[in-house]
Motif scaffolding. Sequence first.
Motif, PDB file in Angstrom:
ATOM      1  N   PRO A   1      41.565 -46.076  43.476  1.00 57.87           N
ATOM      2  CA  PRO A   1      42.045 -45.714  44.825  1.00 57.87           C
ATOM      3  C   PRO A   1      43.522 -45.366  44.862  1.00 57.87           C
ATOM      4  O   PRO A   1      44.020 -44.928  45.894  1.00 57.87           O
ATOM      5  CB  PRO A   1      41.736 -46.969  45.649  1.00 57.87           C
ATOM      6  CG  PRO A   1      41.648 -48.072  44.670  1.00 57.87           C
ATOM      7  CD  PRO A   1      41.107 -47.479  43.419  1.00 57.87           C
TER       8      PRO A   1
ATOM      9  N   ILE B   1      34.155 -40.586  43.006  1.00 57.07           N
ATOM     10  CA  ILE B   1      34.310 -39.564  44.044  1.00 57.07           C
ATOM     11  C   ILE B   1      32.979 -39.332  44.738  1.00 57.07           C
ATOM     12  O   ILE B   1      31.946 -39.159  44.082  1.00 57.07           O
ATOM     13  CB  ILE B   1      34.794 -38.231  43.427  1.00 57.07           C
ATOM     14  CG1 ILE B   1      36.127 -38.434  42.699  1.00 57.07           C
ATOM     15  CG2 ILE B   1      34.938 -37.152  44.502  1.00 57.07           C
ATOM     16  CD1 ILE B   1      36.576 -37.212  41.916  1.00 57.07           C
TER      17      ILE B   1
ATOM     18  N   TYR C   1      37.107 -40.700  48.231  1.00 56.48           N
ATOM     19  CA  TYR C   1      36.991 -41.813  47.295  1.00 56.48           C
ATOM     20  C   TYR C   1      35.679 -42.553  47.481  1.00 56.48           C
ATOM     21  O   TYR C   1      35.218 -42.796  48.600  1.00 56.48           O
ATOM     22  CB  TYR C   1      38.160 -42.780  47.465  1.00 56.48           C
ATOM     23  CG  TYR C   1      38.090 -43.975  46.554  1.00 56.48           C
ATOM     24  CD1 TYR C   1      38.264 -43.823  45.180  1.00 56.48           C
ATOM     25  CD2 TYR C   1      37.839 -45.244  47.052  1.00 56.48           C
ATOM     26  CE1 TYR C   1      38.197 -44.915  44.328  1.00 56.48           C
ATOM     27  CE2 TYR C   1      37.770 -46.348  46.214  1.00 56.48           C
ATOM     28  CZ  TYR C   1      37.948 -46.171  44.846  1.00 56.48           C
ATOM     29  OH  TYR C   1      37.860 -47.259  44.005  1.00 56.48           O
TER      30      TYR C   1
END
Length: 757
Positions: free
Chosen positions: A168, A133, A128
């Motif tokens: 998240p 990403i 994350y």
Amino acid sequence: MGGSGSSAGNNRKAAQIAACCLFFLSMIPGCVLPVSAQQGPEIQLQYPWAGGMNSCQFGAVDINLDGKPDLVIFDRFGNRILPFINEGQAGEIRYSWHPEFASLFPDLHDWVIFADYNCDGKQDIFTYSLGGIRVFKNVSDTSLKFELITNLLTSYYYTGKVGILLTPVDYPAIADIDRDGDLDLLTFFGLGSYVEYHKNFSVEKYGNCDSLDYRLSDKCWGDFKESEGGNKITLNIQCPYKYSGMAELSCRTLPPKHTGSTLLATDLDGNGLSDLVVGDVDFPNLVDLLNGGTVDSAHMVSQDSAFPGNPFPVKLFSFPSCSFLDLDNDGIRDLVVSPFDPSLYVSENKRSCWFYKNTGTNVNPVFQFRTDHFFQNEMIDIGTSAYPVVTDVNGDGLSDLLIGGYGEYDSSYYYQGTLKSTFISKISYYKNTGQQDNPVFHLITDDFAGLSRLKGVAFYPSFADLDGDGDQDMITGNANGSITYFQNTAGAGNEPVFGPAQTNYQNIKAGSFSTPQLFDLDGDGLTDLVTGNQKGTLHYYRNTGTPGSPVFTHVTDSLGKVSVTNPLISYDGFSTPFFFKDPSGKTALAVGCEEGKVHFYINIDGNLDGVFTRADSPSFGYRSAATLAPLQAPGFMDLIVGNFSGGLNYFSHKADPAVYSSTEEKGLSPVHPFLVYPNPASETVFIRSLQNPVSGNFRALLYNSLGQPVFQTVFSAANPVSISVAGLPESVYFLIISPLSHSSSVNPFTTKIIVIR
């Protein structure tokens, strides 16, 4: 003499005695159950000091570069990396913990997926980033190394390249969806209930798989929708995205907001297409969707909300995610399921890693449940948060280990559509049975002094002789900020026996999540009180009483001007103080905190009205709590640090001490290979064998809290058996399962069953 009737009678009598003892001993304040009665045979833990596990993802990475995939466990609570070296042979699960390799991994946050995107045989890292990403390439040569490729993985959306939006609380699937040799990506649209398919064009454009060249190729991959307020999935939907460019996005055209999901893309039925396993925030189950479309056009044709199937579907609060990797060296990938919920006080904690062995193939798996606390059963793991205290609690001259914490997961429920969970705080007692320079810790009880009866959370213990009778009395802090006192009436040199809990002791209120320590801070021979709190400061209470009758008088709420709150991380500090004498005899201080650091302070003696000097602040994860003691050599302080995942790390100039627990807590080869569920129960309790090799006939005896039998049956291990509890009053019952054959390898065991309505 000694015929079958007599044997049955003796077994029944023994079972009644065991049930009575288990109930009444558990009700006596401070009574410690014998190891044999509560725990069963003991066995040495393999990774006692690995730090516990709560919400984990698993990956196969060759850590020591020996050509064999090792194991990396990532715990999102504290963003902890746990490296394990694979020492198993074919068909064998055997790993050794090597924390020294953790520093070779980059900083990982919230989630991680290990996958080889450039086809070089090395596992790369997807993790994350802020709203997206990050990708690290594995560039290992003579040692494990990773190189940052991008801080924000992009894809061609409509009119240009932008970062792939990811929250998240969304766990994407990274797999070769179109079977062309490069890694594609599936993720829920950040503001919607539909899965986006980002196709990797590396092979098409460059003739190889070493690029990450993504394009949004399908806005509703699989032709299904997840409901915006729950985990209901609708198949055969008509995709609502009719626009062709970003300019046409508006509040009117956006679908309902999606609230978080986990994805695993793999072939579940051997038809060569990527199926999908979906987990959803606030729900305990997984849903598998079978793909009946084509490689280029996915179309989900069926769903099953009981993945991976009966008799043991996943039911894991909350928000389960899947890891699919070969754990037993048979070349076939297995399944591990663990919570993904970022909320701190919602998920299962002690039994939060469910392992299913794959007895099928990689493209047509058959999952068999083996344990619900994979790897956790080999660690000290008390649930959520661990507060270690080292003290000679029984007066035998050896320092014992006691561990408090926020609590062990108990149950979940929905209140006005919101998931709530309850936790029960206890204290674990590990008795030191070793020597002065060689401690060995044995788990005696996980409910020291029967604190679970108080139904509180965040019990933080401290010990000192407060009544002057030569034994160790106990106080505990808790979430509401008060102090509870337990008087030890056992006398010097005996295992402690505590009187009734005295709540709101001396009306002390030091703020929420009080973390007390009893310590003679001013050197006057009387034990003083210092306590941390959620705010992150230290309250100092000077003892103005006598050695047998303390009076704690508040002096300051900012002792040493200590504040361990980092406003860049949190508004809270959760300070956990530990004062100690260093080898030179000077007072020093270690303070754990929300951030996970342990702050060390000096310049304390003669300076209680001043400012303590911060000396060092190493980091140990999240919600740290520390204790120090010369456990292995005079003059050398060993450090034990607890964290939010409910485990401990041990630091010493010598080898880590051995720790023993019961085989009843171990999962892969249980001495008692039966699953008893549900628990608590309202109508029916089922008994099923966990292991296929278990055979023979067994007797199940159910007793009430008075030791009176209320049900008994004989059953075969090959067939599940049910026990009706519908007519029983709400209470605690004890189920004793024992083999009918004396030659059985399975030992008799007792488990507690709670009947509720």
